[in-house]
Design a protein around this motif. Structure first.
Motif, short mmCIF file in Angstrom:
data_model
loop_
_atom_site.label_atom_id
_atom_site.label_comp_id
_atom_site.label_asym_id
_atom_site.label_seq_id
_atom_site.Cartn_x
_atom_site.Cartn_y
_atom_site.Cartn_z
N TYR A 1 0.79 -1.24 0.00
CA TYR A 1 0.00 0.00 0.00
C TYR A 1 0.82 1.29 0.00
CZ TYR A 1 -3.56 -3.46 1.28
OH TYR A 1 -4.35 -4.57 1.32
N GLY A 2 2.14 1.22 -0.08
CA GLY A 2 2.94 2.42 -0.28
C GLY A 2 2.60 3.53 0.70
N LEU A 3 2.27 4.71 0.16
CA LEU A 3 2.05 5.87 1.02
C LEU A 3 0.82 5.74 1.91
CD1 LEU A 3 2.96 9.07 -1.04
CD2 LEU A 3 4.20 8.03 0.85
N ILE A 4 -0.09 4.80 1.58
CA ILE A 4 -1.26 4.63 2.46
C ILE A 4 -0.76 4.17 3.84
CG2 ILE A 4 -3.42 3.36 2.84
CD1 ILE A 4 -3.52 5.25 0.43
N ARG A 5 0.24 3.33 3.84
CA ARG A 5 0.79 2.87 5.11
C ARG A 5 1.93 3.78 5.59
NH1 ARG A 5 1.63 -2.11 8.33
NH2 ARG A 5 3.75 -2.02 9.17
N GLY A 6 2.79 4.18 4.67
CA GLY A 6 4.01 4.87 5.07
C GLY A 6 3.96 6.39 4.99
N GLY A 7 2.91 6.95 4.40
CA GLY A 7 2.88 8.40 4.20
C GLY A 7 1.68 9.07 4.85
N VAL A 8 0.49 8.51 4.65
CA VAL A 8 -0.73 9.12 5.22
C VAL A 8 -0.53 9.26 6.74
CG1 VAL A 8 -3.19 8.75 5.67
CG2 VAL A 8 -2.25 8.29 3.40
N ALA A 9 -0.97 10.38 7.27
CA ALA A 9 -0.73 10.65 8.70
C ALA A 9 -1.42 9.60 9.57
CB ALA A 9 -1.24 12.04 9.04
N PRO A 10 -0.79 9.23 10.67
CA PRO A 10 -1.34 8.17 11.52
C PRO A 10 -2.71 8.50 12.09
CG PRO A 10 0.63 9.16 12.52
CD PRO A 10 0.51 9.71 11.14
N ASP A 11 -3.02 9.80 12.21
CA ASP A 11 -4.32 10.19 12.77
C ASP A 11 -5.37 10.40 11.68
OD1 ASP A 11 -2.86 12.39 11.87
OD2 ASP A 11 -3.74 13.77 13.31
N HIS A 12 -5.05 10.07 10.45
CA HIS A 12 -6.04 10.17 9.36
C HIS A 12 -6.46 8.76 8.93
CE1 HIS A 12 -5.21 14.60 8.03
NE2 HIS A 12 -5.73 14.49 9.24
N ALA A 13 -7.10 8.07 9.87
CA ALA A 13 -7.45 6.66 9.64
C ALA A 13 -8.41 6.49 8.47
CB ALA A 13 -8.07 6.07 10.91
N LYS A 14 -9.34 7.44 8.32
CA LYS A 14 -10.35 7.28 7.26
C LYS A 14 -9.71 7.23 5.88
CE LYS A 14 -14.53 9.32 9.11
NZ LYS A 14 -15.00 10.67 9.33
N THR A 15 -8.65 8.03 5.70
CA THR A 15 -7.97 8.07 4.40
C THR A 15 -7.43 6.69 4.05
OG1 THR A 15 -7.32 10.30 5.00
CG2 THR A 15 -6.20 9.35 3.11
N LYS A 16 -7.08 5.93 5.09
CA LYS A 16 -6.46 4.63 4.84
C LYS A 16 -7.49 3.55 4.45
CE LYS A 16 -3.15 5.83 8.37
NZ LYS A 16 -1.83 5.49 8.83
N ASN A 17 -8.78 3.86 4.63
CA ASN A 17 -9.81 2.86 4.31
C ASN A 17 -9.79 2.43 2.85
OD1 ASN A 17 -10.66 2.78 6.89
ND2 ASN A 17 -12.40 4.16 6.61
#
Ligand code: NAP
Length: 436
Positions: free
Chosen positions: A40-56
């Protein structure tokens, strides 16, 4: 005949390419090759840890991975475990979806001092990217300067200033949480080299900075124009203009805000460009030059000011990692709308440079799928997966399958302390140990 495609990189652009290919062609075999065990690239390593919804969005990538036409090859590094030439011999088409993982250098005197940390490294560290597990950022400072006023800069300022309670339900790595929350940081400076109406952050991200429990935004009202100046407005799309106007309104609110009892401050400073990192060996401060705007560009005025700080984090963009056999220009691959040459394609940030949100990668995937069908038709009968399996087996490469990744993920979820969703492993050895 089966069309065989290798996609290098398992971030959004890689997955959107796989999705588009599957929609376009039935008889296709898609192998997604990823250097980390984890997808998942930046979904795991880039998106901020407190932006859980973005990771869905990863749920839809998982669905793609489960399609029988797709196979995930984690822990396989292009260049080290398998060369691009070999892959091109095995597959009808190879798609580069490796992103832009290298920090653009600041390029000013002193930027090699201890305490200047590119944002790719810093974000990678707090998000559990194994390449940065041992970064050990010098957080023993009361002030941090973040260069740039984009969404990545805002992410960093927020993660540095949220309280442990605000971060409890996030997947911030435990080692980063311990280091950040023990740090004496009180002031984070965010510097934009151009004016407030040139800042690139999205309004949702900006507004969050005014809603933090123990951190207040600080801003001189004179830095925020009443409206976007006419010459700048005339160069913007209506959508951009609406967003910038919202940003200016938010910044004006910030300028009038009382910090109350909040202990931390995030200072927004515009028309200030970094000219030198100060200090003997380790960062002790940063010298900024005031700028004026000419034809949309920041021009130095010669007037400087210094800010004492122990950490400087340039969040000014990224370059793609070079790949043998591919030519690069300005930090991204040379390509024609993604086509490097028939049989070799680029998608995402290695195609376009580091801009846009997750969904911006979708059209790249669609374009690559069209080009592949145009150039390769139904495939030339190349062996694809079979040949890759043979080489990886012969070379004893430990491939992490998608099911293996699900076991690693389950172990991360089990290890989490409620309410955190997962406790990320920061080392490849820890991930592989789950599988032993
Ligand atoms: P960005 O939006 O392009 O912002 C880069 C910032 O660095 C700009 O303020 C730019 O100023 C500044 N800059 C560049 N070179 C500089 C220099 N030499 N000296 C001083 N300042 C310099 O990039 P980003 O923040 O890295 O984000 C990358 C992409 O990911 C963006 O499209 C972003 O929206 C997206 N993203 C989205 C989210 C989200 O939606 N929550 C989160 C993270 C990232 P100038 O404008 O003057 O060049």
């Amino acid at each position: 005949m089966t069309l065989s495609v290798a996609i290098i990189g398992s971030g959004p652009s890689g997955f959107y390419t796989a999705e588009s290919l599957m929609r376009t062609i039935d008889d296709v075999e898609i192998d997604i090759i990823e250097k980390l065990p984890t997808p998942y690239g930046l979904i795991r390593g880039g998106v901020a840890p407190d932006h859980a919804k973005t990771k869905n969005v990863a749920r839809s990538y998982e669905k793609t991975s489960r399609d029988p036409r797709v196979r995930y090859y984690g822990n396989v590094t292009l260049g080290a475990d398998i060369g691009l030439d070999s892959l091109r011999g095995m597959y009808d088409a190879v798609v580069l979806a490796t992103g832009a993982a290298i920090d653009r250098p600041l390029g000013i005197p002193g930027d090699d001092k201890i305490g200047v940390l590119g944002v790719a490294a810093f974000v990678g560290w707090y998000n559990g990217h194994p390449d940065f597990r041992d970064l050990d950022p010098p957080l023993d400072t009361e002030a941090v300067a973040v260069i740039g006023v984009g969404n990545v800069a805002v992410d960093v300022a927020r993660v540095l200033t949220k309280t442990p309670q605000e971060m409890a339900a996030t997947d911030l790595t435990d080692y980063a949480a311990a280091a950040i929350h023990a740090a004496p940081i009180r002031d984070v400076y965010m510097f934009g080299r151009r004016a407030a109406h040139h800042a690139k952050f999205s309004n949702v991200e900006l507004r969050e900075m005014g809603q933090l429990d123990d951190s207040a935004p600080v801003l001189d009202p004179a830095e925020v124009p009443e409206d976007v100046p006419e010459d700048a407005a005339s160069t913007m799309t209506d959508r951009d203009l609406r967003m910038i106007r919202r940003n200016l309104a938010t910044l004006r609110e910030f300028a009038g805000m009382e910090p109350g009892g909040r202990a931390k401050r995030v200072h927004f400073r515009f028309c200030a460009s970094p000219v030198e990192i100060l200090g003997a060996g380790r960062v002790e401060g940063i010298r900024m030059e005031r700028t004026r705007i000419e034809a949309g560009r920041a021009v130095g005025t010669g007037e400087t000011f210094d800010i004492a700080c122990g950490l400087v984090i340039p969040a000014i963009g990224y370059y793609s990692e070079p790949i043998d056999g591919v030519s690069f220009d300005g930090g991204r691959s040379r390509n024609h709308d993604g086509r490097i040459e028939p049989g070799l394609y680029a998608v995402g940030w290695i195609k376009r440079g580091p801009s846009g949100v997750i969904g911006s990668n979708k059209p790249d995937g669609a374009t690559a799928a069209e080009q592949i069908v145009e150039d390769c038709g139904a495939g030339a009968g190349k062996p694809g997966r079979k040949a890759l399996d043979n080489v990886l087996q012969a070379d004893n490469i430990r491939v992490v399958s998608f099911d293996d990744w699900k076991r690693i993920e389950a172990a991360e979820e089990t290890a989490a302390a409620f309410p955190a969703p997962r406790r990320k492993f920061g080392r490849v050895s820890e991930m592989l140990a789950v599988l032993d």
